[in-house]
Design an enzyme around this catalytic site. Structure first.
Site, mmCIF file in Angstrom:
data_model
loop_
_atom_site.group_PDB
_atom_site.id
_atom_site.type_symbol
_atom_site.label_atom_id
_atom_site.label_comp_id
_atom_site.label_asym_id
_atom_site.label_seq_id
_atom_site.Cartn_x
_atom_site.Cartn_y
_atom_site.Cartn_z
ATOM 1 C CG HIS A 1 -2.230 0.787 1.083
ATOM 2 N ND1 HIS A 1 -1.952 2.019 1.320
ATOM 3 C CD2 HIS A 1 -3.238 0.574 0.469
ATOM 4 C CE1 HIS A 1 -3.167 2.795 1.060
ATOM 5 N NE2 HIS A 1 -4.057 1.768 0.478
ATOM 6 C CG ASP B 1 -8.002 -4.574 -3.110
ATOM 7 O OD1 ASP B 1 -9.363 -4.426 -3.266
ATOM 8 O OD2 ASP B 1 -7.355 -3.908 -3.552
HETATM 9 N N1 COA Z 1 4.307 -7.655 -4.081
HETATM 10 C C1 COA Z 1 5.492 -7.589 -4.216
HETATM 11 N N2 COA Z 1 6.434 -6.807 -4.117
HETATM 12 C C2 COA Z 1 5.693 -5.426 -3.716
HETATM 13 C C3 COA Z 1 4.394 -5.525 -3.783
HETATM 14 C C4 COA Z 1 3.604 -6.232 -4.190
HETATM 15 N N3 COA Z 1 2.051 -6.420 -3.862
HETATM 16 N N4 COA Z 1 3.976 -4.031 -3.292
HETATM 17 C C5 COA Z 1 5.089 -3.542 -3.183
HETATM 18 N N5 COA Z 1 6.298 -4.304 -3.375
HETATM 19 C C6 COA Z 1 7.591 -3.925 -3.266
HETATM 20 C C7 COA Z 1 8.010 -3.159 -4.533
HETATM 21 O O1 COA Z 1 8.480 -4.351 -5.522
HETATM 22 C C8 COA Z 1 9.103 -2.548 -4.220
HETATM 23 O O2 COA Z 1 10.183 -2.991 -3.916
HETATM 24 P P1 COA Z 1 11.635 -2.260 -4.518
HETATM 25 O O3 COA Z 1 11.863 -1.287 -3.490
HETATM 26 O O4 COA Z 1 12.671 -3.591 -4.193
HETATM 27 O O5 COA Z 1 11.623 -2.106 -5.953
HETATM 28 C C9 COA Z 1 8.594 -1.828 -2.876
HETATM 29 O O6 COA Z 1 7.947 -3.044 -2.117
HETATM 30 C C10 COA Z 1 7.861 -0.759 -2.894
HETATM 31 O O7 COA Z 1 6.761 -0.771 -3.647
HETATM 32 P P2 COA Z 1 6.323 0.377 -4.560
HETATM 33 O O8 COA Z 1 5.424 -0.386 -5.914
HETATM 34 O O9 COA Z 1 7.055 1.577 -4.847
HETATM 35 O O10 COA Z 1 4.864 0.883 -3.988
HETATM 36 P P3 COA Z 1 3.973 2.032 -4.516
HETATM 37 O O11 COA Z 1 3.596 2.822 -3.002
HETATM 38 O O12 COA Z 1 4.381 2.671 -5.561
HETATM 39 O O13 COA Z 1 2.515 1.112 -4.527
HETATM 40 C C11 COA Z 1 0.879 -0.584 -4.501
HETATM 41 C C12 COA Z 1 1.597 0.734 -3.882
HETATM 42 C C13 COA Z 1 -0.379 -0.878 -4.040
HETATM 43 C C14 COA Z 1 0.319 0.007 -5.985
HETATM 44 C C15 COA Z 1 1.606 -1.626 -4.664
HETATM 45 O O14 COA Z 1 2.025 -2.182 -3.479
HETATM 46 C C16 COA Z 1 1.174 -2.678 -5.702
HETATM 47 O O15 COA Z 1 1.203 -2.803 -6.931
HETATM 48 N N6 COA Z 1 0.370 -3.739 -4.884
HETATM 49 C C17 COA Z 1 -0.234 -4.737 -5.867
HETATM 50 C C18 COA Z 1 -1.894 -4.129 -6.047
HETATM 51 C C19 COA Z 1 -2.734 -3.988 -5.098
HETATM 52 O O16 COA Z 1 -2.945 -4.933 -4.164
HETATM 53 N N7 COA Z 1 -3.412 -2.887 -5.284
HETATM 54 C C20 COA Z 1 -4.225 -2.616 -4.023
HETATM 55 C C21 COA Z 1 -4.032 -1.225 -3.356
HETATM 56 S S1 COA Z 1 -4.943 -1.003 -2.054
#
Ligand code: COA
Length: 387
Positions: free
Chosen positions: A273, A324
């Site tokens: 998140h 979710d």
């Molecule tokens: N699975 C695996 N790794 C994850 C992850 C996941 N669901 N969510 C975050 N990470 C990791 C990223 O790869 C990143 O690692 P790194 O620093 O080694 O590259 C780190 O955690 C930070 O993640 P980041 O994508 O920069 O976070 P964000 O704040 O930009 O994105 C979300 C937040 C929610 C979009 C992201 O966690 C995600 O795509 N989750 C899956 C989709 C989801 O469940 N969305 C519903 C949100 S309520």
């Protein structure tokens, strides 16, 4: 060449601190909700969401969203009377839903049907607070009917009209399946609507506020919010969670599946998140109701898989489930088709969007951020004959 351009002008490289994904940017005030990642709490209008989920029905929370206060008995009765009176949709809207391609995603259906609802409202340009509140209740009442109609048509079944004796949650089951399930199942669904109702300046809410800030109408702002919610990084994640669980198939395989997914740097849906870094405050409540429902419907497998996946992800990456993650299997156990999970999210989030759209309109300044330019430097336009 245009006379006002100095051909020798070389702009200074911009020295700006861009905020990719607007991370950490506070762009306005709001009294609708507060996400506090440090204390792992979420409040709607000052009330902890866990308490609202335990003590209230979704209708009470919708009233809270729109007005800022929980209703007393009389206020709730008046509100429900109005909402139930608005549940029917026109034959024209029903035809629009029926005519959509059978294979289109239900999020495309509800986006189109909500847009049509706006086009049917002759007060479209009346953005006064009283009219906007009425339009918000109109959407709250009709969006479930439109989603259920799409559900039935996609299966080649007849439309089931709304039953005005039932709550929003009960009526949705009635319109989709022709019956209302056990009370534990209805409660789990109602809880999911409460938990999905609002979450501060998330992508879809921000989108709808941007549209509202231009002076556009509440339907257009809601349609834009639906478009943003559809994405798998936002609302679409609840569907992806269930696809993933079906791919894993066996709870005994879940641990290894997660180990492999992490080794491949796969993004696992339903985890992570932007704001919560040590757990989503809504998850324990949803998990509890999904667990109790799994017992009632006698389907333990998905929640067993849930536990294994969560354990490995938290141990190995310290990344926690978001709402979710429990909502996906919960909706599946209720009997809904997977591609209807995000439209159900729309049913709930229409309340938060409307509250934000009305808040934006009440104290508006058009939202217009800047960008850091990284394109080509100023250059001469060559006439076509010289290119
Ligand atoms: N699975 C695996 N790794 C994850 C992850 C996941 N669901 N969510 C975050 N990470 C990791 C990223 O790869 C990143 O690692 P790194 O620093 O080694 O590259 C780190 O955690 C930070 O993640 P980041 O994508 O920069 O976070 P964000 O704040 O930009 O994105 C979300 C937040 C929610 C979009 C992201 O966690 C995600 O795509 N989750 C899956 C989709 C989801 O469940 N969305 C519903 C949100 S309520």
């Amino acid at each position: 060449m245009a006379e006002y351009i100095n051909p020798d002008y070389v702009p200074e490289p911009e020295k700006v601190n861009t905020k990719k994904g607007l991370e950490g940017a506070v762009i306005d005030t709001s009294s609708v909700s507060k996400v506090n990642a440090d204390t792992n709490t979420l409040m709607y209008r000052g009330y902890p969401v866990q308490d609202l989920a335990e003590l209230c029905r979704f209708e009470e929370v919708a009233y809270l969203m729109y007005t800022g206060e929980l209703p007393n008995k009389g206020q709730l009765a008046d509100f429900e009377k109005k909402e139930r009176g608005y549940r029917d949709i026109t034959k024209a809207n029903l035809d629009v839903i029926r005519l959509l391609p059978k294979k289109c995603h239900p999020m495309d259906s509800i986006r189109t049907a909500t847009s049509f609802l706006g086009a049917e409202d002759e007060r479209i340009w009346d953005n006064s607070p009283a009219t906007d509140l009425d339009k918000a209740i109109r959407m709250l009442a009709k969006i479930p009917t439109m989603i259920a109609a799409d559900y039935r048509f996609k299966k080649g079944l007849d439309f089931i009209p709304p039953n005005k004796e039932l709550s929003i949650a009960e009526n949705f089951f009635h319109m989709c399946f022709g019956k209302v399930p056990q009370k534990e199942v209805v409660k789990a669904f109602d809880v999911s609507l409460i938990l999905y109702a609002e979450h501060s300046f998330n992508a879809s809410t921000f989108t709808s506020r941007v549209v509202a800030s231009t002076g556009s109408d509440i339907y257009s702002a809601t349609v834009a919010g639906i478009g943003a919610l559809k994405g798998p990084l936002h609302g679409g994640a609840n569907e992806q969670v269930m696809h993933m669980m079906i791919e894993i198939a066996d709870p005994k395989k879940a641990e290894q599946w997660m180990i492999d997914a992490l080794a491949k740097k796969r993004k696992v849906m339903g985890f992570g998140h932007r704001v919560y870094k040590s757990g989503d405050s809504r998850v324990p409540t949803m998990k509890k109701y999904a667990m109790s429902m799994a017992k009632v419907v006698n389907e333990p497998k998905w929640m067993q898989m849930y536990e294994s996946l969560e354990k490995v992800m938290v141990e190995k990456k310290k990344i926690y489930p978001n709402l979710d993650f429990p909502a996906g299997p919960a909706y599946y156990m209720m009997g809904f088709e997977i591609d209807f999970f995000t439209p159900i999210f729309v049913m709930a989030r229409t309340t938060g969007w409307s509250a934000h759209i009305m808040e934006q309109a009440a104290n508006n300044r058009i939202i217009r951020p800047l960008s850091e330019y990284i394109g080509a430097p100023q250059r001469k336009v060559q006439p076509l004959s010289e290119r």
